[in-house]
Design a protein around this motif. Structure first.
Motif, PDB file in Angstrom:
ATOM      1  N   SER A   1       1.143  -1.482  -0.590  1.00  0.00           N
ATOM      2  CA  SER A   1       0.093   0.234   0.006  1.00  0.00           C
ATOM      3  C   SER A   1       0.706   1.805   0.373  1.00  0.00           C
ATOM      4  CB  SER A   1      -0.861   0.349   1.168  1.00  0.00           C
ATOM      5  OG  SER A   1      -1.832  -0.979   1.165  1.00  0.00           O
ATOM      6  N   TYR A   2       1.996   1.551   0.607  1.00  0.00           N
ATOM      7  CA  TYR A   2       2.418   2.275   0.939  1.00  0.00           C
ATOM      8  C   TYR A   2       4.415   2.249   1.443  1.00  0.00           C
ATOM      9  CZ  TYR A   2       0.644   1.422   5.357  1.00  0.00           C
ATOM     10  OH  TYR A   2       0.088   0.726   6.634  1.00  0.00           O
TER      11      TYR A   2
ATOM     12  N   LEU B   1       2.312   4.299  -4.578  1.00  0.00           N
ATOM     13  CA  LEU B   1       0.612   4.423  -3.126  1.00  0.00           C
ATOM     14  C   LEU B   1       0.089   3.369  -4.093  1.00  0.00           C
ATOM     15  CD1 LEU B   1       0.879   7.284  -1.202  1.00  0.00           C
ATOM     16  CD2 LEU B   1       2.727   5.705  -0.993  1.00  0.00           C
TER      17      LEU B   1
ATOM     18  N   PRO C   1      -2.937   0.743  -2.713  1.00  0.00           N
ATOM     19  CA  PRO C   1      -4.009   0.437  -1.671  1.00  0.00           C
ATOM     20  C   PRO C   1      -5.360  -0.402  -1.698  1.00  0.00           C
ATOM     21  CG  PRO C   1      -3.983   2.638  -1.424  1.00  0.00           C
ATOM     22  CD  PRO C   1      -3.264   3.111  -2.289  1.00  0.00           C
TER      23      PRO C   1
ATOM     24  N   SER D   1       5.674  -7.102   0.702  1.00  0.00           N
ATOM     25  CA  SER D   1       5.282  -5.771   0.870  1.00  0.00           C
ATOM     26  C   SER D   1       6.893  -5.936   2.563  1.00  0.00           C
ATOM     27  CB  SER D   1       4.880  -5.775   2.068  1.00  0.00           C
ATOM     28  OG  SER D   1       4.340  -4.545   3.125  1.00  0.00           O
TER      29      SER D   1
ATOM     30  N   TYR E   1      -4.924  -3.356   3.242  1.00  0.00           N
ATOM     31  CA  TYR E   1      -5.013  -2.576   2.337  1.00  0.00           C
ATOM     32  C   TYR E   1      -6.292  -1.736   1.617  1.00  0.00           C
ATOM     33  CZ  TYR E   1      -7.137  -7.318   1.641  1.00  0.00           C
ATOM     34  OH  TYR E   1      -7.057  -7.814   2.035  1.00  0.00           O
ATOM     35  N   LEU E   2      -6.876  -1.208   1.347  1.00  0.00           N
ATOM     36  CA  LEU E   2      -7.803  -0.157   1.766  1.00  0.00           C
ATOM     37  C   LEU E   2      -8.741  -0.978   2.364  1.00  0.00           C
ATOM     38  CD1 LEU E   2      -8.905   2.421   0.100  1.00  0.00           C
ATOM     39  CD2 LEU E   2     -10.217   0.889  -1.679  1.00  0.00           C
TER      40      LEU E   2
ATOM     41  N   GLY F   1      -8.311  -0.618   7.809  1.00  0.00           N
ATOM     42  CA  GLY F   1      -7.761  -0.612   6.771  1.00  0.00           C
ATOM     43  C   GLY F   1      -7.048   1.101   6.477  1.00  0.00           C
ATOM     44  N   VAL F   2      -6.643   0.605   4.677  1.00  0.00           N
ATOM     45  CA  VAL F   2      -5.985   2.338   4.365  1.00  0.00           C
ATOM     46  C   VAL F   2      -7.031   2.546   4.091  1.00  0.00           C
ATOM     47  CG1 VAL F   2      -4.438   3.406   2.505  1.00  0.00           C
ATOM     48  CG2 VAL F   2      -3.624   1.244   3.453  1.00  0.00           C
TER      49      VAL F   2
ATOM     50  N   HIS G   1       2.537   6.212   7.566  1.00  0.00           N
ATOM     51  CA  HIS G   1       1.136   5.923   7.269  1.00  0.00           C
ATOM     52  C   HIS G   1       0.624   5.054   7.392  1.00  0.00           C
ATOM     53  CE1 HIS G   1       1.688   7.761   2.618  1.00  0.00           C
ATOM     54  NE2 HIS G   1       2.827   8.264   3.362  1.00  0.00           N
ATOM     55  N   THR G   2       1.571   4.322   8.339  1.00  0.00           N
ATOM     56  CA  THR G   2       1.191   3.118   9.196  1.00  0.00           C
ATOM     57  C   THR G   2       0.041   3.980  10.680  1.00  0.00           C
ATOM     58  OG1 THR G   2       2.203   1.351   8.870  1.00  0.00           O
ATOM     59  CG2 THR G   2       1.379   1.155  10.628  1.00  0.00           C
TER      60      THR G   2
ATOM     61  N   HIS H   1      -3.013   5.873   9.378  1.00  0.00           N
ATOM     62  CA  HIS H   1      -4.039   5.227   8.564  1.00  0.00           C
ATOM     63  C   HIS H   1      -5.000   4.568  10.391  1.00  0.00           C
ATOM     64  CE1 HIS H   1      -3.962   6.281   4.169  1.00  0.00           C
ATOM     65  NE2 HIS H   1      -3.306   5.798   4.198  1.00  0.00           N
TER      66      HIS H   1
END
Length: 300
Positions: free
Chosen positions: A102-103, A113, A115, A157, A233-234, A257-258, A272-273, A276
């Protein structure tokens, strides 16, 4: 995970003359020895991701078992039409292996990116999706995917759990809070954060590295009336699957999720973790807020 993918694919190319690999410059240096030994089955098309999938479909039509590899936004988003037409429409299978998740490469900006990749694959029929949570899960998942004849997506990942968990992707209970307890399902590398987030709560935690096909039988066996879904992810990608599996029983579902909002900051994967809410602290806030907001029974 990327290194384990290179090692395993190199071995598969030597072991099975049906295996082929198609690249679009990404990881080409790592596969240079394999390309030297198998020039007819290791192809680098350059920075042409649509061609990457077109060649993959062509190889599959000849009876080979191709692996296509690049960063997730290039492999899935940029070449989605070719996945739909050159693989699915032609009725052939392949193994797509991405990096970047995702990122993971957030410092490279929005182009890197992705997601929404699993959501895009989810618009197609019959795909298997693997989201390993540890490098040691990668070799067996890749070998199983290559040995099959359907289409599979292996999402690698840089994020990882502390230890691997084997198995075929069926939900694996890692923390049992007893019958009727809220169930948290963690997919891939978000497991450790999820376990830390609910460590002192009465929540059962189950893990899978295979969100498609989702283990709906396992879900039905474990779920009470409250389910929390944590995916890397999303957010909401697997909501329809979980809701459909539990459609005949009252339940509450929280999908984490994201987020869909675009963060116009580069930062790192760890940033980003946190942004989000997928770290232990963020998941803790979301889960406790959801559990504390249990609905009032009818008639009160």
């Amino acid at each position: 995970m990327r290194e384990r993918f290179v090692e395993t694919t190199t071995a598969l190319l030597a072991e099975d003359p049906r295996t082929a690999l198609v690249l679009a410059d990404i990881s080409a240096d790592a596969f240079a020895p394999a390309a030297y030994r198998h020039p007819d089955r290791v192809l680098n098309v350059g920075i042409r991701e649509q061609l990457l999938l077109g060649v993959t479909g062509g190889l599959a039509l000849t009876g080979l078992r191709p692996i296509a590899h690049s960063y997730a936004p290039f492999l899935i988003e940029r070449a989605y039409e070719q996945i739909k037409l050159d693989l699915d429409h032609q009725g052939v299978g392949a193994v797509l292996v991405s990096i970047g998740a995702s990122y993971d490469r957030a410092e490279s900006g929005r182009t890197h990116l992705s997601p929404a990749d699993v959501s895009l694959i989810d618009t197609l029929h019959g795909w298997t999706v693997h989201v390993p949570g540890h490098p040691d899960e990668v070799p067996a998942l890749l070998r199983d995917a290559v040995a099959g004849d359907g289409s599979a997506y292996l999402r690698l990942s840089t994020l990882r759990n502390a230890r691997p968990y084997g198995g075929d992707g069926a939900l694996r209970v890692l923390r049992d809070a007893g019958p009727g307890a809220p169930l948290l399902v963690a997919v891939g590398p978000v497991l450790d954060a999820a376990l830390a987030a609910v460590g002192d709560l009465g929540v059962t935690v189950a893990y899978t590295h295979r969100p498609r096909p989702f283990d709906t039988a396992g879900l039905r066996a474990l779920a009470g009336d409250t389910v929390v879904l944590v995916e890397p992810y999303l957010a909401g990608t697997s909501t329809r699957v979980v809701s459909a599996a539990l459609a005949d029983r009252p339940h509450r579902l929280l999908a984490l999720g994201v987020g869909r909002g675009e963060l116009r900051r580069y930062g790192s994967a760890e940033d980003h973790t946190r942004w989000h809410g997928l770290g232990a602290a963020g998941l803790r806030r979301s889960v406790t807020g959801f559990l504390d907001a249990a609905p009032v029974p009818a008639g009160r």
